[in-house]
Enzyme design. Structure first.
Site, mmCIF file in Angstrom:
data_model
loop_
_atom_site.group_PDB
_atom_site.id
_atom_site.type_symbol
_atom_site.label_atom_id
_atom_site.label_comp_id
_atom_site.label_asym_id
_atom_site.label_seq_id
_atom_site.Cartn_x
_atom_site.Cartn_y
_atom_site.Cartn_z
ATOM 1 N N SER A 121 -19.361 -90.804 14.653
ATOM 2 C CA SER A 121 -18.805 -89.528 15.091
ATOM 3 C C SER A 121 -17.860 -88.918 14.060
ATOM 4 O O SER A 121 -16.771 -88.463 14.383
ATOM 5 C CB SER A 121 -18.066 -89.726 16.421
ATOM 6 N N ALA A 174 -16.870 -86.287 10.759
ATOM 7 C CA ALA A 174 -17.109 -84.907 10.340
ATOM 8 C C ALA A 174 -17.625 -84.889 8.912
ATOM 9 O O ALA A 174 -16.878 -84.659 7.955
ATOM 10 C CB ALA A 174 -15.821 -84.100 10.467
ATOM 11 N N CYS A 226 -19.297 -82.715 7.380
ATOM 12 C CA CYS A 226 -19.137 -81.409 6.726
ATOM 13 C C CYS A 226 -17.743 -81.244 6.121
ATOM 14 O O CYS A 226 -17.528 -80.341 5.311
ATOM 15 C CB CYS A 226 -19.410 -80.287 7.723
ATOM 16 N N TYR A 284 -13.099 -52.539 17.949
ATOM 17 C CA TYR A 284 -12.593 -51.746 16.825
ATOM 18 C C TYR A 284 -11.089 -51.535 16.940
ATOM 19 O O TYR A 284 -10.574 -51.112 17.977
ATOM 20 C CB TYR A 284 -13.276 -50.377 16.758
#
Length: 553
Positions: A41, A43, A45, A431
């Site tokens: 498990s 990370a 990346c 916006y």
């Protein structure tokens, strides 16, 4: 009554997600995870950022530990256990304890294969030398970082200019290491279209990274002590104290294939929408399995952590339930940060769309990520790919210093919902000046695409501009003279917009003219004026000078 057993092979993103989801769905199932890795498990990346110290501690990469799964979910996780055989007829798995060498046998009622993918190590002479690594596991990151921390690395070579290769290059530069990227393809980021990738490549070079594209690594030179000293390439020799091989990965499917589990056209495991394989009670997820491409509807291989987690969740629930969750597939959405620039993609690139037989139109649109007058706005270049006949949005890419992730996510949502360019144009997006212009990047790009699809203008890709010039096209820059003096397209002629009528009065009305300005707006208005004057072969440079990925004069 004995509880049914779910066995999961693989303990990174897809495997642990599947195990945890299964236990939450049906707590009475006995769930066991087998993994050959030391860590689970984790990370993966985040590993490039661990090299630079942006992620300072190994534990920050480790999302969970085996004891966490036992305490929180009553899931047994056995690390350093490599599965050697799957026996579907007996519902049995054989594994070897890599620490003791002991052979073990595990029975299952349902099995989930999440064996991931392995890095590709090209058969290059002397690739076995020390200080040549891949970066796939936490242990890889530890070894490389220790080498850097000991100040043993002055020169590094990255083999491969994909997402991970670029992230590694950035983080090595942050450590003060002279870094060279060697990529066999003609550009970095091979999955992207060239107009986008070349922008990233230029930025890398501006930040001090040497980039060699269209270059093949042919060997490694020994320093006499069994360590790499230099990298031999088709373009010369590059000194190197460290080499990181990031030449791609391939699905780890050998055990599955021996068990009679079918592979698909991508050579990953073939599954249906429920993540089931052809073998009863066996599922496959993550980097070892195919998914469906949401645009083409065809099998695809998308080894991404995001896809692995979503597919793992589906397989975990279905394995202990009634197969009532389905996974619709993915778009290959990806994003990478390279120093001050981000590049993202989703859906089909122009190259992929044409290869799939789509008749496509494309646009390149420079735009600020916020209101142009709001402090801190940054430019983005958005590329859209659409089907001409239906206006269906097929893909999108973005590059620049602005908020690229927002643009990619809007495009991914639209493409996943099979939206047309017309739908994207009318989306009611948030916006306010600190966040977006009144017509944000995706809406602006959609409007430009609609104008092009409706025949209001013709565009020329910057990739084809030089050949059109060689064939006799006249490139006219309609900006002001002071703008043209600062930078311009090589070979362009400066005729300011307000002087077009006068200076082109005597020009042949059939002469091919390509109009250029900073972002395309003035060139578009100029094209309307020239058409009124009777010119029949007028186009504009897609994206203007802001999207031009080559050197300016």
């Amino acid at each position: 009554m004995q509880s049914p057993t779910l066995l999961v092979i693989g303990g990174v993103a897809a495997g642990t997600k599947a195990a945890a989801k299964a236990k939450r769905e049906n707590p009475h199932w006995q769930v066991t995870v087998l993994t050959r890795d030391q860590h689970i498990s984790y990370a993966g990346c985040g590993l490039p950022y661990y090299l630079s110290g942006v992620i300072s501690e190994e534990r920050e990469l480790l999302v969970r530990f085996p004891e966490d799964f036992k305490l929180d979910y009553d899931i047994d996780v056995l690390t350093r256990h490599e599965v050697t055989e799957i026996m579907p007829d007996l519902k049995k798995v054989l594994a070897t304890d890599l620490l003791t060498g002991e052979a073990k046998e595990f029975h299952y009622d349902k099995l989930i294969i999440a064996t991931g993918a392995d890095p590709v190590l090209p058969p290059i002479p002397n690739i076995q030398l020390e200080n040549i690594y891949t970066l796939r596991k936490v242990t890889d990151g530890n070894v490389i970082r220790q080498l850097i921390d000991q100040s043993q690395v002055k020169e590094a070579v990255i083999i491969g200019g994909g997402l991970i290769g670029l992230e590694v290059a950035e983080n090595l530069v942050h450590r003060g290491i002279n870094t060279t990227i060697v990529e066999m393809a003609g550009q970095v980021l091979p999955p992207f279209d060239p107009e986008i990738a070349l922008k990233v490549q230029t930025h890398l070079q501006e930040k001090g990274v040497a980039v060699k594209t269209g270059v093949k690594v042919t060997g490694f030179i020994d320093n006499g002590a069994g360590q790499v000293k230099a990298v031999e390439t088709s373009d010369g020799t590059i000194p190197a104290d460290l080499v990181v091989v990031s030449a791609g990965i391939r699905p780890n499917v050998a055990v599955a294939q021996r068990a009679g589990i079918l592979l698909g056209p991508t050579r990953a495991i073939q599954v249906n929408q429920y993540m089931q394989t052809n073998q009863p009670d066996i599922y496959a997820v993550g980097d070892c399995a195919e998914v469906t491409h949401q645009v083409t509807g065809k099998p695809a291989w998308m080894p991404m952590g995001s896809v692995a987690n979503k597919a793992g969740r589906v397989a975990g629930a279905n394995a202990v339930g009634e197969n009532n969750l389905s996974f619709p597939g993915a778009l290959g959405t990806a994003i990478v940060k390279v120093f001050d620039v981000a590049a993202g993609k989703t859906g089909l690139t122009e190259r992929e769309a044409r290869a799939q037989g789509y008749d496509v139109e494309t646009v390149l649109v420079p735009t600020p990520d916020k209101a142009h007058y709001y402090p801190g706005n940054r430019q983005l270049v958005v590329k859209l790919v659409a089907e001409k006949s239906s206006h269906r949005l097929l893909g999108g890419q973005v590059v620049g210093e602005g908020a690229a992730d927002k643009v990619v996510d809007v495009l991914a949502t639209a493409i996943g919902l099979k939206a047309k360019v017309d739908d994207l144009s009318s989306m009611d997006l948030a916006y306010a000046p600190p966040f977006s212009s009144a017509m944000g990047p995706t809406i602006l790009a959609a409007n430009v695409m609609l104008n092009k699809l409706r025949g209001k203008f013709q565009g020329v890709s910057p990739l084809h501009l030089a050949e059109r010039q060689t064939a006799g096209a006249v490139v006219i820059d309609v900006r002001l003279p002071e703008e043209h003096m600062i930078y311009a397209i090589p070979g362009s002629k400066n005729i300011p917009f307000r002087e077009l009528t006068k200076q082109l009065a005597d020009m042949d009305r059939h002469q091919e003219i390509i109009l250029v300005c900073k972002v395309g707006v003035r060139a578009y208005v100029a094209s309307l004026k020239l058409k009124q004057m009777g010119f029949t072969n007028v186009s504009i440079l897609d994206g203007g000078i802001s999207a031009y990925p080559f050197e300016l004069a």
